[in-house]
Design a protein around this motif. Structure first.
Motif, PDB file in Angstrom:
ATOM      1  N   ALA A 156      -5.780   3.892   6.759  1.00  0.00           N
ATOM      2  CA  ALA A 156      -6.372   4.736   5.720  1.00  0.00           C
ATOM      3  C   ALA A 156      -7.893   4.759   5.777  1.00  0.00           C
ATOM      4  O   ALA A 156      -8.538   5.467   5.002  1.00  0.00           O
ATOM      5  N   GLY A 157      -8.484   3.981   6.679  1.00  0.00           N
ATOM      6  CA  GLY A 157      -9.933   3.953   6.767  1.00  0.00           C
ATOM      7  C   GLY A 157     -10.579   3.280   5.575  1.00  0.00           C
ATOM      8  O   GLY A 157     -11.697   3.649   5.172  1.00  0.00           O
ATOM      9  N   VAL A 158      -9.915   2.287   5.021  1.00  0.00           N
ATOM     10  CA  VAL A 158     -10.438   1.574   3.855  1.00  0.00           C
ATOM     11  C   VAL A 158     -11.584   0.670   4.282  1.00  0.00           C
ATOM     12  O   VAL A 158     -11.495  -0.057   5.279  1.00  0.00           O
ATOM     13  N   ASP A 159     -12.668   0.715   3.498  1.00  0.00           N
ATOM     14  CA  ASP A 159     -13.845  -0.095   3.809  1.00  0.00           C
ATOM     15  C   ASP A 159     -13.820  -1.449   3.116  1.00  0.00           C
ATOM     16  O   ASP A 159     -14.385  -2.421   3.640  1.00  0.00           O
ATOM     17  N   ALA A 160     -13.201  -1.520   1.953  1.00  0.00           N
ATOM     18  CA  ALA A 160     -13.195  -2.773   1.197  1.00  0.00           C
ATOM     19  C   ALA A 160     -11.899  -2.883   0.414  1.00  0.00           C
ATOM     20  O   ALA A 160     -11.355  -1.883  -0.074  1.00  0.00           O
ATOM     21  N   VAL A 161     -11.419  -4.122   0.282  1.00  0.00           N
ATOM     22  CA  VAL A 161     -10.187  -4.403  -0.454  1.00  0.00           C
ATOM     23  C   VAL A 161     -10.478  -5.514  -1.456  1.00  0.00           C
ATOM     24  O   VAL A 161     -11.012  -6.568  -1.102  1.00  0.00           O
ATOM     25  N   PHE A 162     -10.109  -5.270  -2.713  1.00  0.00           N
ATOM     26  CA  PHE A 162     -10.190  -6.280  -3.762  1.00  0.00           C
ATOM     27  C   PHE A 162      -8.767  -6.575  -4.220  1.00  0.00           C
ATOM     28  O   PHE A 162      -8.021  -5.650  -4.582  1.00  0.00           O
ATOM     29  N   LEU A 163      -8.386  -7.832  -4.194  1.00  0.00           N
ATOM     30  CA  LEU A 163      -7.002  -8.229  -4.446  1.00  0.00           C
ATOM     31  C   LEU A 163      -6.925  -9.163  -5.646  1.00  0.00           C
ATOM     32  O   LEU A 163      -7.834  -9.958  -5.897  1.00  0.00           O
ATOM     33  N   ARG A 187     -14.392   3.956   0.861  1.00  0.00           N
ATOM     34  CA  ARG A 187     -13.027   3.892   0.325  1.00  0.00           C
ATOM     35  C   ARG A 187     -12.729   2.440  -0.032  1.00  0.00           C
ATOM     36  O   ARG A 187     -12.815   1.542   0.820  1.00  0.00           O
ATOM     37  N   ILE A 188     -12.350   2.224  -1.290  1.00  0.00           N
ATOM     38  CA  ILE A 188     -12.103   0.871  -1.788  1.00  0.00           C
ATOM     39  C   ILE A 188     -10.698   0.827  -2.375  1.00  0.00           C
ATOM     40  O   ILE A 188     -10.342   1.646  -3.227  1.00  0.00           O
ATOM     41  N   ALA A 219       6.754   1.210  -0.515  1.00  0.00           N
ATOM     42  CA  ALA A 219       6.716   2.650  -0.236  1.00  0.00           C
ATOM     43  C   ALA A 219       5.630   3.345  -1.051  1.00  0.00           C
ATOM     44  O   ALA A 219       4.880   4.172  -0.522  1.00  0.00           O
ATOM     45  N   SER A 220       5.539   3.022  -2.330  1.00  0.00           N
ATOM     46  CA  SER A 220       4.534   3.686  -3.158  1.00  0.00           C
ATOM     47  C   SER A 220       3.126   3.202  -2.809  1.00  0.00           C
ATOM     48  O   SER A 220       2.161   3.955  -2.925  1.00  0.00           O
ATOM     49  N   MET A 221       2.994   1.950  -2.372  1.00  0.00           N
ATOM     50  CA  MET A 221       1.704   1.476  -1.882  1.00  0.00           C
ATOM     51  C   MET A 221       1.265   2.300  -0.673  1.00  0.00           C
ATOM     52  O   MET A 221       0.105   2.730  -0.579  1.00  0.00           O
ATOM     53  N   GLY A 222       2.175   2.513   0.266  1.00  0.00           N
ATOM     54  CA  GLY A 222       1.844   3.312   1.442  1.00  0.00           C
ATOM     55  C   GLY A 222       1.431   4.722   1.082  1.00  0.00           C
ATOM     56  O   GLY A 222       0.469   5.273   1.636  1.00  0.00           O
ATOM     57  N   ALA A 223       2.154   5.323   0.121  1.00  0.00           N
ATOM     58  CA  ALA A 223       1.826   6.684  -0.307  1.00  0.00           C
ATOM     59  C   ALA A 223       0.457   6.732  -0.974  1.00  0.00           C
ATOM     60  O   ALA A 223      -0.332   7.655  -0.740  1.00  0.00           O
ATOM     61  N   ALA A 224       0.157   5.736  -1.814  1.00  0.00           N
ATOM     62  CA  ALA A 224      -1.139   5.710  -2.498  1.00  0.00           C
ATOM     63  C   ALA A 224      -2.283   5.497  -1.512  1.00  0.00           C
ATOM     64  O   ALA A 224      -3.365   6.091  -1.653  1.00  0.00           O
ATOM     65  N   LEU A 225      -2.057   4.672  -0.511  1.00  0.00           N
ATOM     66  CA  LEU A 225      -3.087   4.475   0.510  1.00  0.00           C
ATOM     67  C   LEU A 225      -3.318   5.741   1.325  1.00  0.00           C
ATOM     68  O   LEU A 225      -4.441   6.029   1.755  1.00  0.00           O
ATOM     69  N   ALA A 258      -6.758   7.717   1.832  1.00  0.00           N
ATOM     70  CA  ALA A 258      -7.231   8.143   3.153  1.00  0.00           C
ATOM     71  C   ALA A 258      -7.686   9.600   3.147  1.00  0.00           C
ATOM     72  O   ALA A 258      -8.649   9.970   3.815  1.00  0.00           O
ATOM     73  N   ALA A 259      -6.978  10.429   2.376  1.00  0.00           N
ATOM     74  CA  ALA A 259      -7.297  11.862   2.335  1.00  0.00           C
ATOM     75  C   ALA A 259      -8.508  12.163   1.460  1.00  0.00           C
ATOM     76  O   ALA A 259      -9.111  13.230   1.576  1.00  0.00           O
ATOM     77  N   ALA A 260      -8.859  11.224   0.578  1.00  0.00           N
ATOM     78  CA  ALA A 260     -10.007  11.425  -0.303  1.00  0.00           C
ATOM     79  C   ALA A 260     -11.308  11.268   0.487  1.00  0.00           C
ATOM     80  O   ALA A 260     -11.430  10.386   1.327  1.00  0.00           O
ATOM     81  N   GLN A 261     -12.267  12.128   0.203  1.00  0.00           N
ATOM     82  CA  GLN A 261     -13.533  12.110   0.930  1.00  0.00           C
ATOM     83  C   GLN A 261     -14.642  11.530   0.058  1.00  0.00           C
ATOM     84  O   GLN A 261     -15.046  12.149  -0.929  1.00  0.00           O
TER      85      GLN A 261
END
Length: 487
Positions: free
Chosen positions: A400-407, A372-373, A352-358, A362-365
């Motif tokens: 969320a329109g994320v361009d890159a994910v680092f895991l 968005r990373i 749930a908190s992951m979804g909220a943070a994403l 998404a809202a950040a420009q």
């Protein structure tokens, strides 16, 4: 509030301790950690899973402890200490007795907070809001467990007007004894979500365990529940069956007692309009995210129930800022163009908190040419549900329109096979390896959100990224090379 927390005599009487040496006339505070202990405070030598406070008594004396609370069965091995002792049968139980005495003497109006997510943020917002209406005492940090709650309650000043306590749990039955000490006038449940799911059969069992908070509510007190949560109805039934007739709701749905009427994300926060009972308020927040706005409704609802001035409480929230690990933002200057915006959500994580943070990401420009990373780590304590729940993050990431994910982390590796090919993805076994790959990838204008369970160690990653902003370009070059796997 007075600087005197307890008289020495009242302290000894409440803990049922036997003094050795002359008791101090007053006790100014309580501590279980010599690193933060202040002169004049009483030090409780609590034995934990890994450490025993009795091994730190010399350090407590050096820090200026005015009184040492020690166990009877440890006494013979302590030797000579240059501070008075209070000898008790069990150090933790003595602190619990002091907590009960603190609750008995106070006239403060009290609210307790639990939920799968948002407990600490809601508690901190309550401290800010109620502080505009009187003197307020609140739990420090996330002191919400079997020692944190009694310590926080025992620290309650006798003359406080309001008090706020966070109550957490990992297993059924843990909230019950804690809330019966706190005895709140209002109890908030923020949201039921799959946190600590490895210890429960499912969300129904989590809701039942969270519902234990209603068992300690004072007669005539209220429950404050999330009307947008599918488990809100279940929790209302639990509250009413426990004798609470005053059940209030917060949320966006029509009919909520404390209703979100409008919400607008901003580059540096958000603003919302809400109807709190019969009062309409506008709130400007430095914090981002609709989930934060939801919890603000509960905060203002609690202010309403406790008899505080709701408009004053709402105005105070405009001065409230997110804390480290829970949405705080940093501008990182790479020395060339717009800064990188870093959103620090590193304190903890569940689905749930992951979804909220994403959603916040998404809202950040991003600035021109920025991306968005998402920097994500394992969500722990999910048991047999872990692989599925990590893989299901692919949907919110894409939305969320994320361009890159680092895991980083063993559990989240399953996400690598679920992400769309268009999203740049790297998986790394550890945080250091991830940092070495992430830093050269960053460019001016990027927005980076960092989130994982606390045990993954992403707080240290955030600290290192923030520190880079103050260094020259040569000093910021990462050492080592990433050996991760491209998704």
């Amino acid at each position: 509030m007075s600087n005197v927390l307890w008289t020495g005599a009242d302290f000894a009487g409440a803990t049922r301790g036997r003094p050795i040496g002359e008791l101090p006339a007053t006790v100014t505070g309580l501590s279980i950690d010599t690193r933060t202990l202040q002169p004049g405070e009483a030090f409780f030598a609590i034995k934990g899973d890994a450490l025993d406070g009795h091994d730190y008594l010399t350090a407590a004396v050096a820090a200026g402890a005015g009184l040492l609370v020690v166990s009877e069965h440890k006494l013979a091995a302590l030797g000579k200490l240059a501070a008075p002792l209070l000898v008790v049968d069990d150090v933790l139980k003595s602190m619990e007795r002091l907590a009960v005495a603190a609750r008995a003497r106070t006239k403060a109006r009290i609210v307790a907070v639990t939920g799968s997510v948002g407990k600490t943020t809601t508690k901190d917002a309550l401290r800010e809001a109620l502080g505009a209406c009187g003197s307020v005492h609140a739990s420090a940090a996330s002191f919400n467990n079997h020692w944190g709650v009694p310590l926080s309650l025992a620290r309650l000043p006798a003359d406080a007007d309001y008090a706020v306590f966070e109550i957490g749990m990992n297993h059924p039955g843990e909230i019950r004894p804690l809330v019966k000490m706190v005895r709140p006038h209002a109890a908030i449940v923020t949201l039921i979500a799959p946190a600590h799911l490895g210890f429960f059969s499912g969300l129904d069992e989590i809701a039942k365990a969270k519902g234990e908070i209603f068992e300690g509510v004072e007669p005539g007190g209220a429950a404050i529940l999330n009307a947008d949560d599918p488990f809100g109805t279940v929790l209302g039934t639990i509250a009413r069956s426990g004798g609470i007739s005053d059940v209030r709701t917060f949320g966006e749905v029509a009919g909520a007692d404390y209703r979100l009427m409008a919400f607008e994300p901003l580059d540096d926060g958000s603003k919302l309009s809400a109807r709190i009972g019969e009062v309409d308020v506008d709130v400007r927040l430095a914090a981002s995210g609709r989930h934060v706005a939801q919890n603000v409704l509960a905060v203002l609802g609690a202010a309403d129930i406790l008899g505080a001035d709701v408009p004053h409480a709402a105005e105070a929230l405009s001065h409230w800022t997110a804390v480290k690990g829970r949405g705080a933002r940093h501008a990182i200057d790479l020395g060339d163009g717009a800064p990188v915006t870093l959103i620090d959500e590193s304190y903890n994580a569940n689905p749930a908190s992951m979804g909220a943070a994403l959603a916040v990401l998404a809202a950040a420009q991003p600035a021109e040419d920025g991306r968005r990373i998402a920097v994500l780590g394992d969500m722990l304590e999910l048991g047999g549900h872990s692989r599925r729940l990590h893989a299901e993050l692919a949907g919110p990431i894409a939305e969320a329109g994320v361009d890159a994910v680092f895991l980083a982390g063993d559990e989240i590796r399953t996400l690598t096979g679920a992400l769309p090919p268009a999203i740049h993805c790297e998986w790394h076994r550890g945080v250091g390896e991830l940092e070495a790959s992430l830093v050269p990838y960053l460019r001016a204008g990027d927005v980076v959100m960092v989130k994982a369970s606390k045990g993954i160690g992403f707080a240290g990653l955030v600290d290192k990224l923030v520190a880079r902003s103050a260094k020259s370009p040569d000093e910021t070059a990462p050492t080592g090379g990433g050996k991760g796997i491209s998704c």
